[in-house]
Design a protein around this motif. Structure first.
Motif, PDB file in Angstrom:
ATOM      1  N   ARG A 245      -9.027 -31.782   8.379  1.00 38.72           N
ATOM      2  CA  ARG A 245      -8.526 -30.818   7.440  1.00 38.72           C
ATOM      3  C   ARG A 245      -8.237 -31.385   6.155  1.00 38.72           C
ATOM      4  O   ARG A 245      -7.638 -30.702   5.269  1.00 38.72           O
ATOM      5  N   CYS A 246      -8.166 -32.839   6.070  1.00 37.98           N
ATOM      6  CA  CYS A 246      -7.963 -33.529   4.654  1.00 37.98           C
ATOM      7  C   CYS A 246      -8.773 -32.731   3.584  1.00 37.98           C
ATOM      8  O   CYS A 246     -10.114 -32.870   3.826  1.00 37.98           O
ATOM      9  N   ILE A 247      -8.284 -32.269   2.646  1.00 36.59           N
ATOM     10  CA  ILE A 247      -9.132 -31.753   1.553  1.00 36.59           C
ATOM     11  C   ILE A 247      -9.397 -32.773   0.174  1.00 36.59           C
ATOM     12  O   ILE A 247      -9.712 -32.431  -1.087  1.00 36.59           O
ATOM     13  N   SER A 248      -8.772 -34.111   0.518  1.00 39.12           N
ATOM     14  CA  SER A 248      -9.100 -35.153  -0.649  1.00 39.12           C
ATOM     15  C   SER A 248      -8.466 -34.783  -1.792  1.00 39.12           C
ATOM     16  O   SER A 248      -8.694 -35.136  -2.889  1.00 39.12           O
ATOM     17  N   CYS A 249      -7.256 -34.218  -1.876  1.00 33.50           N
ATOM     18  CA  CYS A 249      -6.673 -33.548  -2.830  1.00 33.50           C
ATOM     19  C   CYS A 249      -5.945 -34.927  -3.712  1.00 33.50           C
ATOM     20  O   CYS A 249      -5.899 -34.780  -4.822  1.00 33.50           O
ATOM     21  N   GLY A 250      -5.584 -35.872  -3.045  1.00 36.85           N
ATOM     22  CA  GLY A 250      -5.201 -37.320  -3.455  1.00 36.85           C
ATOM     23  C   GLY A 250      -3.488 -37.100  -3.617  1.00 36.85           C
ATOM     24  O   GLY A 250      -3.020 -37.977  -4.293  1.00 36.85           O
ATOM     25  N   MET A 251      -2.873 -36.043  -3.076  1.00 35.62           N
ATOM     26  CA  MET A 251      -1.416 -35.882  -3.266  1.00 35.62           C
ATOM     27  C   MET A 251      -0.563 -37.182  -2.659  1.00 35.62           C
ATOM     28  O   MET A 251       0.145 -37.551  -3.390  1.00 35.62           O
ATOM     29  N   CYS A 252      -1.135 -37.335  -1.316  1.00 36.64           N
ATOM     30  CA  CYS A 252      -0.285 -38.057  -0.518  1.00 36.64           C
ATOM     31  C   CYS A 252      -0.442 -39.946  -1.371  1.00 36.64           C
ATOM     32  O   CYS A 252       0.553 -40.367  -1.543  1.00 36.64           O
ATOM     33  N   MET A 253      -1.734 -39.994  -2.148  1.00 36.16           N
ATOM     34  CA  MET A 253      -1.769 -41.234  -2.840  1.00 36.16           C
ATOM     35  C   MET A 253      -0.873 -41.146  -3.904  1.00 36.16           C
ATOM     36  O   MET A 253      -0.384 -42.231  -4.260  1.00 36.16           O
TER      37      MET A 253
ATOM     38  N   GLN B  98       4.455 -34.193   1.391  1.00 32.77           N
ATOM     39  CA  GLN B  98       3.793 -33.489   0.433  1.00 32.77           C
ATOM     40  C   GLN B  98       2.378 -33.074   0.501  1.00 32.77           C
ATOM     41  O   GLN B  98       1.818 -32.294  -0.126  1.00 32.77           O
ATOM     42  N   CYS B  99       1.734 -33.433   1.673  1.00 31.01           N
ATOM     43  CA  CYS B  99       0.395 -33.025   1.891  1.00 31.01           C
ATOM     44  C   CYS B  99       0.333 -31.450   1.825  1.00 31.01           C
ATOM     45  O   CYS B  99       0.896 -30.708   2.697  1.00 31.01           O
ATOM     46  N   PRO B 100      -0.580 -30.828   1.175  1.00 33.44           N
ATOM     47  CA  PRO B 100      -0.654 -29.267   1.021  1.00 33.44           C
ATOM     48  C   PRO B 100      -1.145 -28.701   2.355  1.00 33.44           C
ATOM     49  O   PRO B 100      -0.964 -27.601   2.476  1.00 33.44           O
TER      50      PRO B 100
HETATM   51  S1  SF4 Z   1      -2.483 -34.898   0.496  1.00 35.17           S
HETATM   52 FE1  SF4 Z   1      -3.370 -36.590   1.213  1.00 35.17          FE
HETATM   53  S2  SF4 Z   1      -3.941 -36.072   3.553  1.00 35.17           S
HETATM   54 FE2  SF4 Z   1      -3.399 -34.487   2.512  1.00 35.17          FE
HETATM   55  S3  SF4 Z   1      -5.189 -33.149   2.032  1.00 35.17           S
HETATM   56 FE3  SF4 Z   1      -4.292 -34.418   0.188  1.00 35.17          FE
HETATM   57  S4  SF4 Z   1      -5.624 -36.266   0.159  1.00 35.17           S
HETATM   58 FE4  SF4 Z   1      -5.717 -35.381   2.356  1.00 35.17          FE
END
Ligand code: SF4
Ligand code: SF4
Length: 136
Positions: free
Chosen positions: A44-52, A85-87
């Motif tokens: 399900r991870c969309i690689s948005c990078g918000m968690c990072m 924070q993960c969307p």
């Molecule tokens: S916040 Fe992190 S874990 Fe969630 S979708 Fe984005 S990259 Fe993936």
């Protein structure tokens, strides 16, 4: 007098049950609010990078091109910020505790398996006689 107080405290402390648990031989109590370790659903991870970006200790690394999500467990302070924070809500905080580490076991790398759904083909606008032609 001081000696008597000290002896009394020592005897009472010896007779009482311990104030702490002998973790991990005695498992810790878990509640729904317990924070154990962060886990991810790679489908399900969309690689948005918000968690990072939100991680205060730089424990998470997301490489979009390589489709990887990694975490350094020794850096993670289990603050739950990434989970909040993960969307797409693909991160969860597991309630179980893991044994403490005495050596760095390396960074945990997870391969992201999410596949972006294809967009449906665009409908061509209708032209010609069908639109607006009146019967004679
Ligand atoms: S916040 Fe992190 S874990 Fe969630 S979708 Fe984005 S990259 Fe993936
Ligand atoms: S729980 Fe906190 S410290 Fe651990 S990876 Fe998530 S944001 Fe970083």
């Amino acid at each position: 007098m001081g000696y008597f107080e000290m002896a009394k405290t020592a005897i009472l402390t010896t007779l009482r049950s311990p104030s702490t648990r002998r973790y991990p031989s005695v498992p810790a109590k878990k509640t729904i609010l317990s924070r154990g370790r962060v886990s991810i659903d790679p489908a399900r991870c969309i690689s948005c990078g918000m968690c990072m970006r939100k991680c205060p200790t730089d424990a998470i690394c997301v490489v979009k091109d390589e489709k990887t999500w990694s975490i350094d467990r020794l850096k993670c302070v289990v603050c739950n910020c990434c989970v909040e924070q993960c969307p797409v809500h693909c991160l969860t905080m597991e309630t179980g505790y893991t044994p403490s580490m005495t050596v760095h076991e390396g960074i945990e790398v997870v391969q992201i398996t999410y596949v972006k759904p294809e967009k449906p083909p665009r409908k061509e606008p209708e032209t010609g006689a069908a639109s607006g032609s009146q019967p004679e």
